[in-house]
Every structure is written in C-alpha cells, then in structure tokens.
Write an enzyme that holds these catalytic residues in place. Structure first.
Site, mmCIF file in Angstrom:
data_model
loop_
_atom_site.group_PDB
_atom_site.id
_atom_site.type_symbol
_atom_site.label_atom_id
_atom_site.label_comp_id
_atom_site.label_asym_id
_atom_site.label_seq_id
_atom_site.Cartn_x
_atom_site.Cartn_y
_atom_site.Cartn_z
ATOM 1 N N ARG A 116 0.826 -1.234 0.000
ATOM 2 C CA ARG A 116 0.000 0.000 0.000
ATOM 3 C C ARG A 116 0.854 1.276 0.000
ATOM 4 O O ARG A 116 0.461 2.296 0.567
ATOM 5 C CB ARG A 116 -0.948 0.043 1.203
ATOM 6 C CG ARG A 116 -1.828 -1.152 1.350
ATOM 7 C CD ARG A 116 -2.964 -1.214 0.343
ATOM 8 N NE ARG A 116 -3.808 -2.340 0.666
ATOM 9 C CZ ARG A 116 -3.683 -3.542 0.104
ATOM 10 N NH1 ARG A 116 -2.791 -3.748 -0.839
ATOM 11 N NH2 ARG A 116 -4.484 -4.526 0.453
ATOM 12 N N SER A 192 -10.340 -0.818 3.190
ATOM 13 C CA SER A 192 -9.594 -1.081 4.423
ATOM 14 C C SER A 192 -9.113 0.243 5.006
ATOM 15 O O SER A 192 -8.465 1.021 4.315
ATOM 16 C CB SER A 192 -8.363 -1.928 4.135
ATOM 17 O OG SER A 192 -8.729 -3.155 3.580
ATOM 18 N N GLU A 287 -4.564 3.498 6.293
ATOM 19 C CA GLU A 287 -4.288 3.190 4.891
ATOM 20 C C GLU A 287 -4.769 4.269 3.906
ATOM 21 O O GLU A 287 -4.041 4.599 2.971
ATOM 22 C CB GLU A 287 -4.883 1.814 4.564
ATOM 23 C CG GLU A 287 -4.482 1.255 3.229
ATOM 24 C CD GLU A 287 -5.564 1.459 2.206
ATOM 25 O OE1 GLU A 287 -5.271 2.073 1.166
ATOM 26 O OE2 GLU A 287 -6.691 1.021 2.433
HETATM 27 P P1 NAP Z 1 -9.830 -12.107 3.946
HETATM 28 O O1 NAP Z 1 -9.595 -13.039 2.818
HETATM 29 O O2 NAP Z 1 -11.038 -12.253 4.806
HETATM 30 O O3 NAP Z 1 -8.569 -12.161 4.883
HETATM 31 C C1 NAP Z 1 -8.390 -11.320 6.036
HETATM 32 C C2 NAP Z 1 -6.979 -10.805 6.043
HETATM 33 O O4 NAP Z 1 -6.053 -11.867 6.204
HETATM 34 C C3 NAP Z 1 -6.665 -10.123 4.720
HETATM 35 O O5 NAP Z 1 -6.636 -8.767 4.951
HETATM 36 C C4 NAP Z 1 -5.352 -10.712 4.258
HETATM 37 O O6 NAP Z 1 -4.288 -9.767 4.258
HETATM 38 C C5 NAP Z 1 -5.001 -11.794 5.267
HETATM 39 N N1 NAP Z 1 -4.846 -13.089 4.564
HETATM 40 C C6 NAP Z 1 -5.830 -13.972 4.236
HETATM 41 N N2 NAP Z 1 -5.318 -15.060 3.632
HETATM 42 C C7 NAP Z 1 -3.993 -14.865 3.549
HETATM 43 C C8 NAP Z 1 -2.924 -15.636 3.004
HETATM 44 N N3 NAP Z 1 -3.128 -16.833 2.439
HETATM 45 N N4 NAP Z 1 -1.684 -15.117 3.071
HETATM 46 C C9 NAP Z 1 -1.458 -13.925 3.623
HETATM 47 N N5 NAP Z 1 -2.429 -13.163 4.162
HETATM 48 C C10 NAP Z 1 -3.687 -13.608 4.127
HETATM 49 O O7 NAP Z 1 -9.713 -10.628 3.341
HETATM 50 P P2 NAP Z 1 -10.744 -9.389 3.237
HETATM 51 O O8 NAP Z 1 -10.525 -8.515 4.393
HETATM 52 O O9 NAP Z 1 -12.127 -9.813 2.845
HETATM 53 O O10 NAP Z 1 -10.108 -8.663 1.969
HETATM 54 C C11 NAP Z 1 -9.909 -9.356 0.762
HETATM 55 C C12 NAP Z 1 -8.711 -8.819 0.055
HETATM 56 O O11 NAP Z 1 -8.957 -7.512 -0.428
HETATM 57 C C13 NAP Z 1 -7.488 -8.739 0.946
HETATM 58 O O12 NAP Z 1 -6.363 -9.109 0.235
HETATM 59 C C14 NAP Z 1 -7.471 -7.277 1.331
HETATM 60 O O13 NAP Z 1 -6.180 -6.815 1.624
HETATM 61 C C15 NAP Z 1 -8.024 -6.611 0.091
HETATM 62 N N6 NAP Z 1 -8.653 -5.323 0.377
HETATM 63 C C16 NAP Z 1 -7.932 -4.171 0.179
HETATM 64 C C17 NAP Z 1 -8.498 -2.926 0.440
HETATM 65 C C18 NAP Z 1 -7.698 -1.671 0.273
HETATM 66 O O14 NAP Z 1 -6.516 -1.727 0.056
HETATM 67 N N7 NAP Z 1 -8.286 -0.521 0.388
HETATM 68 C C19 NAP Z 1 -9.817 -2.858 0.871
HETATM 69 C C20 NAP Z 1 -10.528 -4.034 1.071
HETATM 70 C C21 NAP Z 1 -9.915 -5.256 0.829
HETATM 71 P P3 NAP Z 1 -3.887 -8.818 2.988
HETATM 72 O O15 NAP Z 1 -4.506 -7.499 3.302
HETATM 73 O O16 NAP Z 1 -2.411 -8.699 3.062
HETATM 74 O O17 NAP Z 1 -4.396 -9.399 1.743
#
Ligand code: NAP
Length: 298
Positions: A116, A192, A287
């Site tokens: 990010r 996020s 973020e």
């Molecule tokens: P999720 O799949 O429910 O997982 C929760 C958190 O655990 C995520 O934030 C992810 O970190 C981490 N995670 C899950 N599996 C992983 C693996 N195999 N290896 C490493 N880390 C793992 O995620 P969620 O919150 O619904 O979000 C889905 C994805 O969208 C995520 O990648 C999240 O970062 C991204 N997202 C980004 C934004 C933003 O940047 N504004 C907003 C919403 C969602 P990571 O964050 O490192 O992926």
C-alpha cells in the site's frame, strides 16, 4: 500557487469539508490490449478494465476485481487483494511532473512499490500526474489462489483450482467482495481503513498464547496479522459513534452512515487505534490518504 489535488475515483481519500484550491479529476478513458500487455488511460475505471481483460481470457488482473477507483489511482497505493498487488503485474507508467511539466516514463523500480505504498505517496518526491499505465497479461494460467476465502469460494462452485479461467476467478472474487465489503456507492467508505500490521515471531508467540484464535500469516521471518480480526476481537464490529461506525461484516472498514465530517471519522479511528494498542500492544497504521486542506496532498 494554489494547492493542488489530483483525484482518480476518489475512493481512497478522506477530504476536508472545503478544499481551497485546484482539483484535477482525470477523465481520459480507454485501454488497448497489445500482445501480452494492456495499456490503459488513467481516468479509466479499474474494475471495467479488469472485467474486459478477464472476458478476453487473459490472466493477471482477476484477483483485483471490484477494487473501486481508476487506473491512475491504482499505482498510488499499489492496490492489492487476495495475494496479488499491482506491482506483480506492473510494467511502466507515463506521467507529467507537476513542477516542470516534463513527461516521464516510470519503471517498476522507479515506483518504489511496497505494501500500500509507492513513490507517489512520498511527500519528499516530486508530484506527478499519471496519464497511462501498462500492465502484464498472460494467456497461460498464472493464478494466485492461496487465500482461504478464495479457495473456498471456488470449491463451492465445484471448480478445480488447476483448471479455472480468469473469468471464473473474477466471478469468485466479485461474490466474495460483495458478501463482505460495503459498496461505497451505497454506504460511504474507503475500503480497508488500516494496514495489516507485521510483527516479529516473539511478539506473535505471546499473542498466539493469549489468543489461540489469532488470525495471522507467515511473512518471511515475521507474521502478518489481520487488522480486521484485532478490531473485531476488541469488540468494535458494528459499533457506531454518531454518523460514523465500523462495518458490521468487516471490521477493517469504517463507514459514514451519512453527513459525517472527516474529524468525526478521525476521532473514531483514533479511539480504535488506542484500544488496539492497549489490548494487543500493536500500533495500527492508517491506509487511506487524508488530504490536507492547506497543501492538497496527504
Ligand atoms: P480475507 O480473505 O477475509 O482475509 C483477512 C486478512 O487476512 C486479509 O486482509 C489478508 O491480508 C489476510 N490473509 C488472508 N489469507 C492470507 C494468506 N493466504 N496469506 C497472507 N495473508 C492472508 O480478506 P478481506 O478482508 O475480505 O479482503 C480481501 C482482500 O482484499 C485482501 O487481500 C485485502 O487486503 C483486500 N482489500 C484491500 C483494500 C484496500 O486496500 N483498500 C480494501 C478491502 C480489501 P492482505 O490485506 O495482506 O491481503
């Protein structure tokens, strides 16, 4: 000179009530797929670009479906989801330096992407207006399916990970996101609100003993924690403070139920940060970009 604010889709910024300067909203649209790459204009909607590439059977962008905002905004924070970040598919971008008016082409290295983060967020680097972004595509399957939620979604649809098309991953990512993340067009949010903190193995061991259900993932010698889990565990999910609150399905997302000021949002963020520091000894990092009304940049 007037303070200057460059907006893409405006989906990851927290704006002051009044901005006394010049706002540039990029409107250059369109993209061309050329061989194994796509060149897209910065005002192009990101999700529509992802949808079109997947529909043409090209791999590369499918995990990044439904991220709100524009193509030009994607490099600013190195957007990422489900284990793929923009940097993984990035080739180069074209931009104009605002101080000199000169055109530049920036490579992957020039952009200094990190989780990010990028050179564009660095207040010490010159300001730039991104006009065009080139990304790698692949006709061969190049899939990142390690995320538990994504695997589960594909399995529920009876799909074999070895044989999925970009369109099928795209569909799975869309359903996952729609089930957990609020649509900013319906409930105002910037995705996020906090970065996922990385802690060392010693701190991880102590936390894991105290909270056996701690959600964490190895990150080299360290561990990445799900910030949403910490906030949920601390009891914030679904909480409201006047017009702002914590989303009831995903604690990592703060929402504006209507008419909130950025000060109210920052107060809520501050209260969550203090609570997480007290309960877990972890400092959360914000973020989205908080725009300064005086200088027009975060
Ligand atoms: P999720 O799949 O429910 O997982 C929760 C958190 O655990 C995520 O934030 C992810 O970190 C981490 N995670 C899950 N599996 C992983 C693996 N195999 N290896 C490493 N880390 C793992 O995620 P969620 O919150 O619904 O979000 C889905 C994805 O969208 C995520 O990648 C999240 O970062 C991204 N997202 C980004 C934004 C933003 O940047 N504004 C907003 C919403 C969602 P990571 O964050 O490192 O992926």
């Amino acid at each position: 000179p007037l303070p200057l604010l460059v907006l893409g889709g405006g989906s990851n910024v927290i704006l002051p009530a009044h901005f006394p300067g010049l706002v540039i909203h990029m409107q250059n649209q369109g993209f061309v797929v050329e061989g194994d790459q796509v060149r897209a204009q910065s005002g192009q909607n990101w999700h529509q670009l992802v949808a079109a590439c997947c529909q043409q059977g090209r791999y590369g962008l499918e995990n990044l479906a439904l991220i709100p905002g524009s193509v030009g905004a994607a490099p600013i924070q190195n957007i990422g989801a489900y284990g793929v970040e923009l940097k993984d598919i990035f080739i180069s971008l074209k931009c104009i330096r605002i101080d000199s008016g000169e055109w530049e082409t920036l490579s992957l290295q020039d952009c200094q992407f990190a989780y990010r983060e990028s050179v564009f967020k660095n207040p010490a680097s010159p300001r730039r207006l991104i006009s065009e972004v080139s990304l790698k595509l692949s006709r061969e399957p190049k899939l990142t399916l390690a995320y538990p939620g994504l695997q589960q979604q594909l399995a529920e649809q009876g799909l074999e990970p070895a044989a999925v098309s970009p369109q099928q991953v795209f569909n799975a990512v869309c359903s996952l996101r729609q089930s957990k993340l609020p649509d900013p067009a319906e409930l105002a949010n910037v995705g996020s609100f906090f970065k996922n903190p990385v802690i060392d193995a010693a701190q991880h061991r102590i936390l894991k003993q105290r909270y056996p259900d701690l959600v964490s993932y190895p990150a080299g010698a360290d561990f990445k924690l799900a910030a949403g889990w910490l906030i949920d565990k601390a009891g914030w999910k679904g909480e409201r403070r006047g017009p702002v609150g914590v989303h009831n399905k995903q604690a990592l997302v703060l929402v504006n139920h209507g008419g909130a000021s950025s000060a109210q949002l920052m107060q809520l963020a501050g209260a969550i940060e203090a609570d997480i520091r007290e309960k877990f000894g972890i400092s959360l990092e914000r973020e989205p970009r908080l725009i300064d009304a005086e200088v027009g940049r975060a």
